[in-house]
Design a protein around this motif. Structure first.
Motif, PDB file in Angstrom:
ATOM      1  N   LEU A   1      -7.627  -3.909  11.236  1.00  0.00           N
ATOM      2  CA  LEU A   1      -6.598  -3.264  12.047  1.00  0.00           C
ATOM      3  C   LEU A   1      -5.347  -3.080  11.212  1.00  0.00           C
ATOM      4  CD1 LEU A   1      -5.323  -2.191  14.606  1.00  0.00           C
ATOM      5  CD2 LEU A   1      -4.988  -4.555  15.379  1.00  0.00           C
ATOM      6  N   LEU A   2      -4.606  -4.153  10.950  1.00  0.00           N
ATOM      7  CA  LEU A   2      -3.397  -4.085  10.144  1.00  0.00           C
ATOM      8  C   LEU A   2      -3.620  -4.867   8.864  1.00  0.00           C
ATOM      9  CD1 LEU A   2      -0.778  -4.858  12.930  1.00  0.00           C
ATOM     10  CD2 LEU A   2      -1.516  -2.630  12.131  1.00  0.00           C
ATOM     11  N   THR A   3      -2.838  -4.579   7.840  1.00  0.00           N
ATOM     12  CA  THR A   3      -2.969  -5.300   6.577  1.00  0.00           C
ATOM     13  C   THR A   3      -1.618  -5.858   6.162  1.00  0.00           C
ATOM     14  OG1 THR A   3      -2.669  -3.218   5.395  1.00  0.00           O
ATOM     15  CG2 THR A   3      -4.929  -3.927   5.795  1.00  0.00           C
ATOM     16  N   TRP A   4      -0.957  -6.532   7.102  1.00  0.00           N
ATOM     17  CA  TRP A   4       0.359  -7.099   6.823  1.00  0.00           C
ATOM     18  C   TRP A   4       0.258  -8.491   6.228  1.00  0.00           C
ATOM     19  CZ3 TRP A   4       5.450  -5.445   8.619  1.00  0.00           C
ATOM     20  CH2 TRP A   4       5.449  -4.103   8.996  1.00  0.00           C
ATOM     21  N   GLY A   5      -0.901  -8.987   5.998  1.00  0.00           N
ATOM     22  CA  GLY A   5      -1.060 -10.311   5.414  1.00  0.00           C
ATOM     23  C   GLY A   5      -2.535 -10.647   5.398  1.00  0.00           C
ATOM     24  N   GLN A   6      -2.871 -11.780   4.822  1.00  0.00           N
ATOM     25  CA  GLN A   6      -4.250 -12.183   4.766  1.00  0.00           C
ATOM     26  C   GLN A   6      -4.577 -13.040   5.989  1.00  0.00           C
ATOM     27  OE1 GLN A   6      -5.347 -13.926   1.074  1.00  0.00           O
ATOM     28  NE2 GLN A   6      -4.590 -12.239  -0.141  1.00  0.00           N
ATOM     29  N   PRO A   7      -5.556 -12.606   6.809  1.00  0.00           N
ATOM     30  CA  PRO A   7      -5.861 -13.357   7.999  1.00  0.00           C
ATOM     31  C   PRO A   7      -6.524 -14.682   7.688  1.00  0.00           C
ATOM     32  CG  PRO A   7      -7.419 -11.577   7.716  1.00  0.00           C
ATOM     33  CD  PRO A   7      -6.369 -11.405   6.648  1.00  0.00           C
ATOM     34  N   ALA A   8      -6.271 -15.685   8.562  1.00  0.00           N
ATOM     35  CA  ALA A   8      -6.849 -17.005   8.367  1.00  0.00           C
ATOM     36  C   ALA A   8      -7.554 -17.437   9.640  1.00  0.00           C
ATOM     37  CB  ALA A   8      -5.759 -18.010   7.996  1.00  0.00           C
ATOM     38  N   ALA A   9      -8.730 -18.052   9.496  1.00  0.00           N
ATOM     39  CA  ALA A   9      -9.473 -18.592  10.619  1.00  0.00           C
ATOM     40  C   ALA A   9     -10.511 -19.545  10.073  1.00  0.00           C
ATOM     41  CB  ALA A   9     -10.132 -17.477  11.431  1.00  0.00           C
ATOM     42  N   ASP A  10     -11.055 -20.377  10.940  1.00  0.00           N
ATOM     43  CA  ASP A  10     -12.101 -21.317  10.557  1.00  0.00           C
ATOM     44  C   ASP A  10     -13.347 -20.525  10.165  1.00  0.00           C
ATOM     45  OD1 ASP A  10     -14.189 -23.159  10.454  1.00  0.00           O
ATOM     46  OD2 ASP A  10     -13.349 -24.399  12.042  1.00  0.00           O
TER      47      ASP A  10
ATOM     48  N   ASP B   1       8.721   8.990  -4.883  1.00  0.00           N
ATOM     49  CA  ASP B   1       9.186   7.613  -4.998  1.00  0.00           C
ATOM     50  C   ASP B   1       9.651   7.002  -3.682  1.00  0.00           C
ATOM     51  OD1 ASP B   1       8.831   7.559  -7.838  1.00  0.00           O
ATOM     52  OD2 ASP B   1      10.646   8.782  -8.006  1.00  0.00           O
ATOM     53  N   ARG B   2       9.323   7.643  -2.567  1.00  0.00           N
ATOM     54  CA  ARG B   2       9.737   7.100  -1.276  1.00  0.00           C
ATOM     55  C   ARG B   2       8.641   7.318  -0.248  1.00  0.00           C
ATOM     56  NH1 ARG B   2      14.685   8.987   1.534  1.00  0.00           N
ATOM     57  NH2 ARG B   2      13.766  11.053   1.143  1.00  0.00           N
ATOM     58  N   CYS B   3       8.629   6.478   0.793  1.00  0.00           N
ATOM     59  CA  CYS B   3       7.682   6.659   1.879  1.00  0.00           C
ATOM     60  C   CYS B   3       8.261   6.061   3.156  1.00  0.00           C
ATOM     61  CB  CYS B   3       6.322   6.032   1.562  1.00  0.00           C
ATOM     62  SG  CYS B   3       6.387   4.280   1.148  1.00  0.00           S
ATOM     63  N   LEU B   4       7.763   6.527   4.287  1.00  0.00           N
ATOM     64  CA  LEU B   4       8.218   6.037   5.589  1.00  0.00           C
ATOM     65  C   LEU B   4       7.177   5.066   6.133  1.00  0.00           C
ATOM     66  CD1 LEU B   4      10.400   6.353   7.847  1.00  0.00           C
ATOM     67  CD2 LEU B   4       8.809   7.976   8.921  1.00  0.00           C
ATOM     68  N   LEU B   5       7.648   3.909   6.536  1.00  0.00           N
ATOM     69  CA  LEU B   5       6.772   2.867   7.068  1.00  0.00           C
ATOM     70  C   LEU B   5       6.869   2.818   8.591  1.00  0.00           C
ATOM     71  CD1 LEU B   5       5.164   0.099   7.098  1.00  0.00           C
ATOM     72  CD2 LEU B   5       7.404  -0.980   6.860  1.00  0.00           C
ATOM     73  N   ARG B   6       5.721   2.677   9.238  1.00  0.00           N
ATOM     74  CA  ARG B   6       5.638   2.321  10.646  1.00  0.00           C
ATOM     75  C   ARG B   6       4.624   1.183  10.757  1.00  0.00           C
ATOM     76  NH1 ARG B   6       8.064   5.642  14.318  1.00  0.00           N
ATOM     77  NH2 ARG B   6       8.771   7.682  13.532  1.00  0.00           N
ATOM     78  N   GLY B   7       5.079   0.043  11.250  1.00  0.00           N
ATOM     79  CA  GLY B   7       4.191  -1.104  11.399  1.00  0.00           C
ATOM     80  C   GLY B   7       4.745  -2.036  12.440  1.00  0.00           C
TER      81      GLY B   7
ATOM     82  N   PRO C   1       6.469   4.518  -4.279  1.00  0.00           N
ATOM     83  CA  PRO C   1       5.422   5.491  -3.931  1.00  0.00           C
ATOM     84  C   PRO C   1       4.482   4.916  -2.872  1.00  0.00           C
ATOM     85  CG  PRO C   1       5.642   5.259  -6.321  1.00  0.00           C
ATOM     86  CD  PRO C   1       6.440   4.149  -5.708  1.00  0.00           C
ATOM     87  N   ALA C   2       4.068   5.755  -1.954  1.00  0.00           N
ATOM     88  CA  ALA C   2       3.131   5.312  -0.921  1.00  0.00           C
ATOM     89  C   ALA C   2       1.833   4.814  -1.542  1.00  0.00           C
ATOM     90  CB  ALA C   2       2.856   6.451   0.061  1.00  0.00           C
ATOM     91  N   SER C   3       1.413   5.419  -2.655  1.00  0.00           N
ATOM     92  CA  SER C   3       0.166   5.015  -3.306  1.00  0.00           C
ATOM     93  C   SER C   3       0.236   3.580  -3.817  1.00  0.00           C
ATOM     94  CB  SER C   3      -0.154   5.960  -4.467  1.00  0.00           C
ATOM     95  OG  SER C   3       0.911   5.969  -5.413  1.00  0.00           O
ATOM     96  N   ARG C   4       1.440   3.126  -4.191  1.00  0.00           N
ATOM     97  CA  ARG C   4       1.584   1.762  -4.704  1.00  0.00           C
ATOM     98  C   ARG C   4       1.506   0.721  -3.602  1.00  0.00           C
ATOM     99  NH1 ARG C   4       7.145  -0.198  -7.087  1.00  0.00           N
ATOM    100  NH2 ARG C   4       7.104  -1.772  -5.441  1.00  0.00           N
ATOM    101  N   LEU C   5       1.939   1.096  -2.394  1.00  0.00           N
ATOM    102  CA  LEU C   5       1.989   0.152  -1.285  1.00  0.00           C
ATOM    103  C   LEU C   5       0.841   0.318  -0.305  1.00  0.00           C
ATOM    104  CD1 LEU C   5       5.820   0.390  -0.500  1.00  0.00           C
ATOM    105  CD2 LEU C   5       4.654  -1.287  -1.938  1.00  0.00           C
ATOM    106  N   ALA C   6       0.020   1.334  -0.495  1.00  0.00           N
ATOM    107  CA  ALA C   6      -1.064   1.607   0.446  1.00  0.00           C
ATOM    108  C   ALA C   6      -1.973   0.402   0.586  1.00  0.00           C
ATOM    109  CB  ALA C   6      -1.869   2.824  -0.022  1.00  0.00           C
ATOM    110  N   GLY C   7      -2.313   0.077   1.819  1.00  0.00           N
ATOM    111  CA  GLY C   7      -3.190  -1.056   2.085  1.00  0.00           C
ATOM    112  C   GLY C   7      -2.482  -2.379   2.158  1.00  0.00           C
ATOM    113  N   ARG C   8      -1.184  -2.413   1.845  1.00  0.00           N
ATOM    114  CA  ARG C   8      -0.454  -3.677   1.866  1.00  0.00           C
ATOM    115  C   ARG C   8       0.369  -3.858   3.123  1.00  0.00           C
ATOM    116  NH1 ARG C   8       3.098  -4.377  -3.312  1.00  0.00           N
ATOM    117  NH2 ARG C   8       3.570  -6.290  -2.161  1.00  0.00           N
ATOM    118  N   ILE C   9       0.750  -2.750   3.760  1.00  0.00           N
ATOM    119  CA  ILE C   9       1.657  -2.879   4.890  1.00  0.00           C
ATOM    120  C   ILE C   9       1.600  -1.631   5.765  1.00  0.00           C
ATOM    121  CG2 ILE C   9       3.592  -1.975   3.531  1.00  0.00           C
ATOM    122  CD1 ILE C   9       5.412  -3.893   5.118  1.00  0.00           C
ATOM    123  N   GLY C  10       1.349  -1.767   7.047  1.00  0.00           N
ATOM    124  CA  GLY C  10       1.473  -0.721   8.043  1.00  0.00           C
ATOM    125  C   GLY C  10       0.964   0.663   7.668  1.00  0.00           C
ATOM    126  N   ASP C  11       1.457   1.651   8.403  1.00  0.00           N
ATOM    127  CA  ASP C  11       1.124   3.052   8.151  1.00  0.00           C
ATOM    128  C   ASP C  11       2.238   3.687   7.320  1.00  0.00           C
ATOM    129  OD1 ASP C  11      -1.207   2.940   9.694  1.00  0.00           O
ATOM    130  OD2 ASP C  11      -0.059   3.240  11.538  1.00  0.00           O
TER     131      ASP C  11
END
Length: 314
Positions: free
Chosen positions: A127-136, A262-268, A245-255
């Motif tokens: 769903l989101l990639t704002w961090g690494q999920p943790a669970a048993d 050199d700029r991108c708009l974040l929604r998360g 750049p959006a390409s540098r941050l893609a997959g790390r945070i929100g949409d």
């Protein structure tokens, strides 16, 4: 790196490089002590890996060339834990390397463990990639097996107010969302779909009863979790301009929407201002927050606190 199985894999990967590794360099690479490196080397030797050690100022460790390598032995929870870590790293922007590593892991696992690791992949939606999920890992493995086998489960679930209830449900999908995992399931007692946080869910008990699949009232499980979180939990949506750049941050945070080279708009979104602020501050780039005003105020408070702490040291 505190996870022993993952650390052993990393150590073995380093030792497979045709060179001699000083113990201090290995300790630095893995973020552990020299004593831990010595213990891990002994564990690899116990598993049959021929690790040679030389003494002295220029001594170190290396694998003996030309020797047959036995497979790394993992129990069920360790194998699933490594698979969870690899999938989390895939969501964090190193997908190609993680997929290759996961493929290699599945090739050397026994059929029983390969099925459990595969079940985790088939039963999971990102769903989101704002961090690494943790669970048993054992709970995730049990849920994934029940999802792929369409087996009804019973489990105790702790609600947000601390009360615990027994639930009887048909599990549909696991969703990894930021720091948490969620189970989407059809609650038989309530005759409706529900979302359960996996960290609040006791080890599930298989019933042996198979169920026919139902149509989820949403386009997919990830969208269903998003709607449920928005409806029943306090959720803050961040809108910010990121100077990278959006390409540098893609997959790390929100949409991300590119605004130029050199700029991108974040929604998360997330359920706390603290987590939103932490994720923005750890991106390693300049940014301006447009919404919500609560996040802007929280960042101003953090900035003032950081400035006072720096001034106090001066």
């Amino acid at each position: 790196m505190s996870n022993t199985p993952a650390r052993l894999l990393s150590l073995l990967s380093l030792l497979q490089t045709p060179r001699e590794w000083p113990g201090s360099e290995l300790a630095g690479r893995l973020g552990v002590s020299l004593r831990t490196i010595r213990r891990d080397v002994d564990k690899l030797r116990d598993l049959g890996y021929p690790v040679h050690a030389t003494m002295g100022a220029v001594g170190g460790y290396r694998l003996v060339a030309g020797k047959a390598m036995p497979p790394l032995l993992l129990d069920d929870e360790e194998a699933v834990a490594i698979a969870v870590g690899l999938r989390a790293h895939a969501a964090a922007g190193v997908e190609e390397a993680s997929v290759r590593a996961l493929a290699k892991l599945e090739q050397v696992l026994p059929a029983r463990l390969r099925q459990r690791v595969g079940a985790l992949g088939r039963a999971t939606e990102p769903l989101l990639t704002w961090g690494q999920p943790a669970a048993d890992p054992s709970v995730l493995a049990s849920l994934a097996t029940a999802i792929t086998g369409r087996e009804r489960l019973r489990f105790a679930y702790t609600r947000h107010d601390g009360t615990s209830l027994e639930r009887h449900a048909d599990p549909h999908k696991l969703v990894s969302a930021g720091r948490r995992w969620y189970l989407v399931a059809y609650d038989l007692d309530r005759a409706d779909w529900r979302v359960f946080r996996v960290d609040r869910l006791a080890p599930p008990q298989p019933t042996g009863v198979r169920f026919a699949p139902r149509d989820l009232p949403s386009r997919d499980a990830a969208a269903f979790v998003t709607a449920s979180l928005t409806e029943f939990a306090p959720v803050y949506e961040a809108v910010a301009t990121l100077h990278a750049p959006a390409s540098r941050l893609a997959g790390r945070i929100g949409d991300l929407t590119p605004l130029g080279p050199d700029r991108c708009l974040l929604r998360g979104h997330a359920d706390t201002l603290e987590y939103l602020a932490w994720r923005l501050l750890t991106l390693g780039c300049e940014f301006e927050v447009h919404e919500p005003p609560e996040l802007i105020a929280h960042l101003a408070e953090l900035g003032g606190r950081a400035s006072r702490a720096a001034a106090a040291r001066g």
